[in-house]
Design a protein around this motif. Structure first.
Motif, PDB file in Angstrom:
ATOM      1  N   TRP A  33      16.432 -14.565 -34.834  1.00  8.67           N
ATOM      2  CA  TRP A  33      16.358 -14.738 -33.349  1.00  8.67           C
ATOM      3  C   TRP A  33      17.737 -16.433 -34.874  1.00  8.67           C
ATOM      4  N   GLN A 108      18.428 -23.449 -33.700  1.00 11.87           N
ATOM      5  CA  GLN A 108      17.975 -23.419 -32.638  1.00 11.87           C
ATOM      6  C   GLN A 108      17.326 -22.384 -32.810  1.00 11.87           C
ATOM      7  N   ARG A 110      16.476 -20.153 -30.513  1.00  5.26           N
ATOM      8  CA  ARG A 110      17.644 -18.655 -29.562  1.00  5.26           C
ATOM      9  C   ARG A 110      18.945 -18.943 -29.999  1.00  5.26           C
ATOM     10  N   TYR A 111      19.070 -18.698 -29.435  1.00  2.00           N
ATOM     11  CA  TYR A 111      21.366 -18.657 -29.152  1.00  2.00           C
ATOM     12  C   TYR A 111      21.294 -17.508 -27.882  1.00  2.00           C
ATOM     13  N   ASP A 112      22.376 -18.081 -26.770  1.00  2.00           N
ATOM     14  CA  ASP A 112      22.539 -17.362 -25.605  1.00  2.00           C
ATOM     15  C   ASP A 112      21.585 -17.361 -24.771  1.00  2.00           C
ATOM     16  N   VAL A 113      20.444 -18.311 -24.416  1.00  2.00           N
ATOM     17  CA  VAL A 113      19.011 -18.622 -23.671  1.00  2.00           C
ATOM     18  C   VAL A 113      19.281 -20.139 -23.650  1.00  2.00           C
ATOM     19  N   PRO A 114      18.291 -20.395 -22.516  1.00  2.00           N
ATOM     20  CA  PRO A 114      18.076 -21.749 -21.521  1.00  2.00           C
ATOM     21  C   PRO A 114      17.082 -22.406 -22.964  1.00  2.00           C
ATOM     22  N   LEU A 115      17.462 -23.420 -23.360  1.00  2.00           N
ATOM     23  CA  LEU A 115      16.307 -23.602 -24.448  1.00  2.00           C
ATOM     24  C   LEU A 115      15.435 -24.598 -23.775  1.00  2.00           C
ATOM     25  N   TYR A 118      11.841 -23.068 -24.900  1.00  2.00           N
ATOM     26  CA  TYR A 118      11.969 -22.871 -26.524  1.00  2.00           C
ATOM     27  C   TYR A 118      11.017 -24.165 -26.303  1.00  2.00           C
TER      28      TYR A 118
END
Length: 147
Positions: A33, A108, A110-115, A118
């Motif tokens: 990730w 972060q 993760r990337y390209d997802v709502p943070l 998480y």
């Protein structure tokens, strides 16, 4: 006489090392990730992971040597060591989630997802680990009544 302070700090080092290992192995290596530093080339990201791994090993080995020495001296206070372990793990995770992720923006989760989900899970789990450590610490400080 048991050394509560060194027992706690040995546990803190092990807790930091273990949580760093969990982060490094699961999120950096298995899931891929992020790297410790995602602001440059993949090679620099991989180098930053290697440096994080080296710090993790240093923390683990140092903590184990502290606790091993205390055990050899019959000065280890096991509950203080466990409390320190939870405090170290939770403290590392909270530092990572707030300072590294949000303030310094090293990476972060993760990337390209709502943070938000998480971030909530990451920091809430850190707070839970810290609360367990504080509970163990308060339990260890209570005098044992002998009947």
């Amino acid at each position: 006489m048991r050394n509560t302070s060194r027992s706690r700090w040995g546990g803190v080092l092990i807790g930091i090392g273990l949580m760093t290992a969990v982060d490094e192995i699961i999120f950096h290596q298995l899931l891929g990730w992020h790297h410790f530093y995602d602001g440059a080339t993949p090679a620099l990201g991989l180098l930053s992971d290697g440096l994080l791994h080296a710090g993790e090993i240093i923390a683990l080995v140092s903590g184990f040597f502290v606790l091993l020495e205390l055990r050899h001296q019959r000065a280890l206070h096991v509950t203080f060591a466990w409390a320190g372990g939870f405090l170290g793990a939770g403290g590392f995770q909270l530092f990572d989630g707030t300072i590294n992720h949000k303030l310094l923006r090293l990476h972060q989760i993760r990337y390209d997802v709502p943070l938000l989900p998480y971030d909530i899970f990451w920091n809430l789990s850190a707070v839970i680990l810290i609360l367990i450590g504080l509970w163990l610490l308060s339990r260890a400080r209570k005098p044992i009544l002998k009947v």
